[in-house]
Design a protein around this motif. Sequence first.
Motif, PDB file in Angstrom:
ATOM      1  N   SER A   1      46.239  78.455   7.845  1.00  0.00           N
ATOM      2  CA  SER A   1      46.038  78.793   8.882  1.00  0.00           C
ATOM      3  C   SER A   1      45.610  78.161  10.449  1.00  0.00           C
ATOM      4  O   SER A   1      44.591  76.987   9.766  1.00  0.00           O
ATOM      5  CB  SER A   1      44.498  80.084   8.321  1.00  0.00           C
ATOM      6  OG  SER A   1      44.482  80.700   8.716  1.00  0.00           O
ATOM      7  N   GLY A   2      45.952  78.413  10.996  1.00  0.00           N
ATOM      8  CA  GLY A   2      45.835  77.326  12.008  1.00  0.00           C
ATOM      9  C   GLY A   2      47.083  77.771  13.325  1.00  0.00           C
ATOM     10  O   GLY A   2      47.667  76.841  13.123  1.00  0.00           O
ATOM     11  N   GLY A   3      46.841  78.732  13.751  1.00  0.00           N
ATOM     12  CA  GLY A   3      47.272  79.235  14.993  1.00  0.00           C
ATOM     13  C   GLY A   3      49.191  80.017  14.244  1.00  0.00           C
ATOM     14  O   GLY A   3      50.148  79.864  14.883  1.00  0.00           O
TER      15      GLY A   3
ATOM     16  N   LYS B   1      43.545  74.882   1.161  1.00  0.00           N
ATOM     17  CA  LYS B   1      43.676  75.582   2.532  1.00  0.00           C
ATOM     18  C   LYS B   1      43.346  74.555   3.744  1.00  0.00           C
ATOM     19  O   LYS B   1      41.941  74.286   4.195  1.00  0.00           O
ATOM     20  CB  LYS B   1      42.440  76.544   2.689  1.00  0.00           C
ATOM     21  CG  LYS B   1      42.394  77.945   3.753  1.00  0.00           C
ATOM     22  CD  LYS B   1      43.994  79.000   3.709  1.00  0.00           C
ATOM     23  CE  LYS B   1      43.931  79.366   4.709  1.00  0.00           C
ATOM     24  NZ  LYS B   1      43.270  80.863   4.332  1.00  0.00           N
ATOM     25  N   ILE B   2      44.365  74.939   4.487  1.00  0.00           N
ATOM     26  CA  ILE B   2      44.228  74.322   6.212  1.00  0.00           C
ATOM     27  C   ILE B   2      44.326  74.814   7.180  1.00  0.00           C
ATOM     28  O   ILE B   2      45.539  76.429   7.069  1.00  0.00           O
ATOM     29  CB  ILE B   2      45.487  73.577   5.396  1.00  0.00           C
ATOM     30  CG1 ILE B   2      45.193  72.191   4.951  1.00  0.00           C
ATOM     31  CG2 ILE B   2      45.629  72.584   7.453  1.00  0.00           C
ATOM     32  CD1 ILE B   2      46.547  71.027   4.923  1.00  0.00           C
ATOM     33  N   THR B   3      43.644  75.304   8.135  1.00  0.00           N
ATOM     34  CA  THR B   3      42.527  74.184   8.072  1.00  0.00           C
ATOM     35  C   THR B   3      41.572  75.870   8.559  1.00  0.00           C
ATOM     36  O   THR B   3      41.913  76.548   8.823  1.00  0.00           O
ATOM     37  CB  THR B   3      42.120  73.601   8.993  1.00  0.00           C
ATOM     38  OG1 THR B   3      42.454  74.137  10.399  1.00  0.00           O
ATOM     39  CG2 THR B   3      43.589  72.551   8.568  1.00  0.00           C
ATOM     40  N   ASN B   4      40.371  75.301   8.034  1.00  0.00           N
ATOM     41  CA  ASN B   4      39.016  76.006   8.734  1.00  0.00           C
ATOM     42  C   ASN B   4      39.081  75.078  10.624  1.00  0.00           C
ATOM     43  O   ASN B   4      39.640  74.872  10.643  1.00  0.00           O
ATOM     44  CB  ASN B   4      37.891  75.114   8.322  1.00  0.00           C
ATOM     45  CG  ASN B   4      36.906  76.261   8.623  1.00  0.00           C
ATOM     46  OD1 ASN B   4      36.334  77.147   8.771  1.00  0.00           O
ATOM     47  ND2 ASN B   4      35.134  75.413   7.402  1.00  0.00           N
TER      48      ASN B   4
ATOM     49  N   SER C   1      46.338  71.591  12.566  1.00  0.00           N
ATOM     50  CA  SER C   1      46.306  72.130  11.297  1.00  0.00           C
ATOM     51  C   SER C   1      47.137  71.997  10.714  1.00  0.00           C
ATOM     52  O   SER C   1      47.690  71.316   9.167  1.00  0.00           O
ATOM     53  CB  SER C   1      46.146  73.216  11.096  1.00  0.00           C
ATOM     54  OG  SER C   1      45.282  73.774  11.186  1.00  0.00           O
ATOM     55  N   MET C   2      48.656  71.771  11.334  1.00  0.00           N
ATOM     56  CA  MET C   2      50.146  71.119  10.522  1.00  0.00           C
ATOM     57  C   MET C   2      50.284  69.628  10.128  1.00  0.00           C
ATOM     58  O   MET C   2      50.291  69.151   9.375  1.00  0.00           O
ATOM     59  CB  MET C   2      50.907  71.698  11.702  1.00  0.00           C
ATOM     60  CG  MET C   2      52.245  71.273  10.691  1.00  0.00           C
ATOM     61  SD  MET C   2      52.370  72.789   9.344  1.00  0.00           S
ATOM     62  CE  MET C   2      52.550  73.906  10.174  1.00  0.00           C
ATOM     63  N   SER C   3      48.832  69.098  11.085  1.00  0.00           N
ATOM     64  CA  SER C   3      48.901  67.364  11.010  1.00  0.00           C
ATOM     65  C   SER C   3      48.446  67.407   9.778  1.00  0.00           C
ATOM     66  O   SER C   3      48.988  66.301   9.177  1.00  0.00           O
ATOM     67  CB  SER C   3      48.403  67.088  12.664  1.00  0.00           C
ATOM     68  OG  SER C   3      49.020  66.747  13.281  1.00  0.00           O
TER      69      SER C   3
END
Length: 994
Positions: A351-353, A301-304, A331-333
């Motif tokens: 998850s992340g924006g 799961k990306i990311t915290n 996160s995408m990186s």
Amino acid sequence: MSDRMTPIPFGNLMNWILKEHKKGAIFGVRRPFVADPSHTYEIFGRKLETPFGPAAGPHTQLAQNIVASYVAGSRFFELKTVQKLDGEDLPVNKPCIKADDECYNCEWSTELYVPQAFDEYVKAWFACQVVAKEYGLGAMDGFQFNMSVGYDLEGIKLEKIDKFIEGMKDASETAIFKECRQWLLDNADLFEKVTKEDIEGISPEVCNCATLSTLHGCPPQEIERIARYLIEEKKVHTFIKCNPTLLGYEYARDMMDSMGYDYVAFGDFHFKDDLQYSDAVPMLERLQALAGEKGLEFGVKITNTFPVDVKAGELPSEEMYMSGKSLYPLSMSVAMKLAKDFGGKLRISYSGGADYFNIKDIVDAGIWPVTMATTMLKPGGYQRLEQIGQIFAKDEAKAFEGVDAQRVAQLVEAAKTDKHHVKAVKPLPSRKIKRPVPLTDCFVAPCEEGCPIHQDITTYLKLMGAGKAEEALEVILLKNPLPFITGTICAHNCMSKCTRNFYETPVNIRRTKLEAAEGGFEAVMAKLKKPEITSGKTAAVVGGGPAGMAAAYFLARGGVKTTLFEKEEKLGGVVRNVIPGFRISDEAIDNDAKLIEAMGVEIVTGREIGSVDEVKKDYDYVVLALGASTPGVLRLEKGEAMNALEFLAQFKATDGNLDLGENVVVIGGGNTAMDTARAAKRNKGVKKVSLVYRRTKRYMPADAEELEMAIEDGVEFAELLSPVKLENGVLYCKKMVLGDYDASGRRGVVETDEVVEVPADTVIAAVGEKVPGAFYEANGIALDNRGRVQADQETLETSVAGVYAAGDGLYGPATVVEGIRDGMKAAEAILGRAVAEDLFSLSDEEKIYGRKGNLVEEDEKDVDSKRCLSCNSYCENCVEVCPNRANITLTVPGMERHQIIHVDYMCNECGNCKSFCPWDSAPYLDKFTLFANEKDMEDSKNQGFVVLDRETGACKVRLQGKVTDYVAGTASDVVPEGIAKIIGTVIRDYAYML
């Protein structure tokens, strides 16, 4: 008030849903998403009608949150993390969420006790399935729950967490499962489409998957042990949350700095203490193989969220967690690195924006399910999910075939310049109105409140949306006699205040004004008639800039015989004589001058007034709209700088043919400095223009738009430089550095010994003009100790009776619309009445609710007023952004607009509503509050009420600190009529909340 939430019993929850649905909503969601049950994704051996939902966080803590999310379109729910610390043992600083831009939080797991959390999830499991069938939103089994557990193996093995996991896997023997099932069976007659067979068919297998969430610093061995435990012992499909710290400090810092988040502070210790990428890859490979052996799915799961330092008092903690638009590139990186190193075969949940603008790209790259929090914490709230659902309603669902590493890399690269993720040059100004929120009738249009002349913006936007340019221009002219000038170069504070800033971009109010002016000018001019002189008094206005033009217009329209004196040959002041032609045309200024003439103003140009006494001999009133005509001076140790206004006037007079040399330096950071630099860039022979300022762009006083235009024109910003001397074609500057943050979050600036040389054939100083103090003193007008006119704040009358001061000459350089405001004030003082009343008409409810939650960028080919949210008719930001649905919209008979109340027992004081309320208030503290019982009311200071007896209407009401016994429906000297109507409406029409 307590920050402890009281869960709603299942029967009450279902009763709320059934009753509110008859009013057209379910927990505030008015546009439900309808899924196609034949169109499904599949993961963990179960169906998924859409590949997205809420992240483990504020939107998956209570049953009503999950139901609202389902109704809006979610089908994958990452439930809020459970851990050994729970309930009152869990320390959470409040407020704990700040989401007005990039998002920050300082909470991480459920604030309920673990057994309570379990009950909430089971209640939601039943409620979503019933809602799906009853209201035709999708298949009863078209969604999935995903439990999130943490943070260490010892905690996860505790009895309460183990019981939670086992119960989620099979809840059949739990009390809450039996309670929910029995209530539905006992009340099956309340449903039209849900049958007893449907109820009996609801599976007790609530969840077969888990996401492991570990704290920063958790050793890789511990992470692997927990994952093995979940796979081998608990036999659940398992995802592991990864942290952005996998990227390394340098990568993260460079990425944040390059995208404008240089002010986001974080050290390198998390990067050193957290799981290292070199350890993560082999660990994930081992776990992937293990899960495969056990017939289970495994992934990451990306990311915290990303830990950063609290520097500007954002939240009451030392560290907070960043998410939203700024987390996306990080996160995408991480996804990019893992997709590449695993050949796309490692499953990635994201998850992340994520939001409407990027979610399709994420899913198309093979990354799903996608969970969100920040976008739902902004105005529109849960309703934003419906628009996202429509994206996937159009596409065929695809089976997971791997993650496309190349495509993910392209998303990372695109994010670096994507306007939805790159930080704006300057932060958005506060939208807050410096007044407390009213208990009733609190809906307000921030654009109108932010406009110095309180222009009736929503009214003329509606007219433009209906294609009525003539009528729109007539509305504009009630308060603004310069629609062409303001429609072209207004600093548009209104747009800075627009709620759409929290969606994507503000409604282009200025452009719409210009379209109204251009579209309605001829028709309006044809109808304008010279006003009748109704006053025996006369007025002279000295100065033909915006303030003087406005004063003359309003005075003449008000029936006063008015003469306008201007020393130049044409009206317009600085706008005509200084602001470059590439900013505004003479034709636009001429059109506004025609409007002044149409009011019957006698215009005398080419005449400079030196004596106020001479003018007063012929006129009863004098308005001095002189402008800030005294040049500001920059003193250098050596060499001289040209004055910016003098330069701009010469630039305009010579059409950009001044002899400036090849290298021009402009000193200053305001709007005039931007105009100066842009003009110099266009001047013949100039190759390079450097703008020197002692701070960074973020701290320049210029409007963001002005900065952006200068950047687009190729002006080079020489930041953190303080000019010292000009010698031999070089401007020598001291290098400055930004210091630490002060209490307000502003960074200080410190001079260093380093000297920087900037090539400079010509230096132009835009350091601010000053009011013409000598003129005022010569005419007996009193000045303050700063050399400014001592004028009455409301009337602008000076120490000389009948003489008023307005515009830049009053307090110094200001905006055009502030000049209009001053001209209006002076005119109103002379007329003895307002020049125009505020206009308001309730907007179409269905139309506005149809816009809420929909992210739509401006289309320059269309009328932008179609994006207006009519905030003074239907603001409701606090309702939309509350994860727990603790702020409620009421329809109250006898009150024109909806009313808002706060429900105390549903609130955990996260504080999110404070960020988005346009008033200088926090609705969870300041709105009229419904309490569940007398004790809750005693524990709070909120103004509000508790219903003691529904049948008799007996209540206790607290207003302004005093508690009163009150019976609903009766007259009271203590309880105002509006409050009484709200109380009566809650008891009569919203009893399901009690």
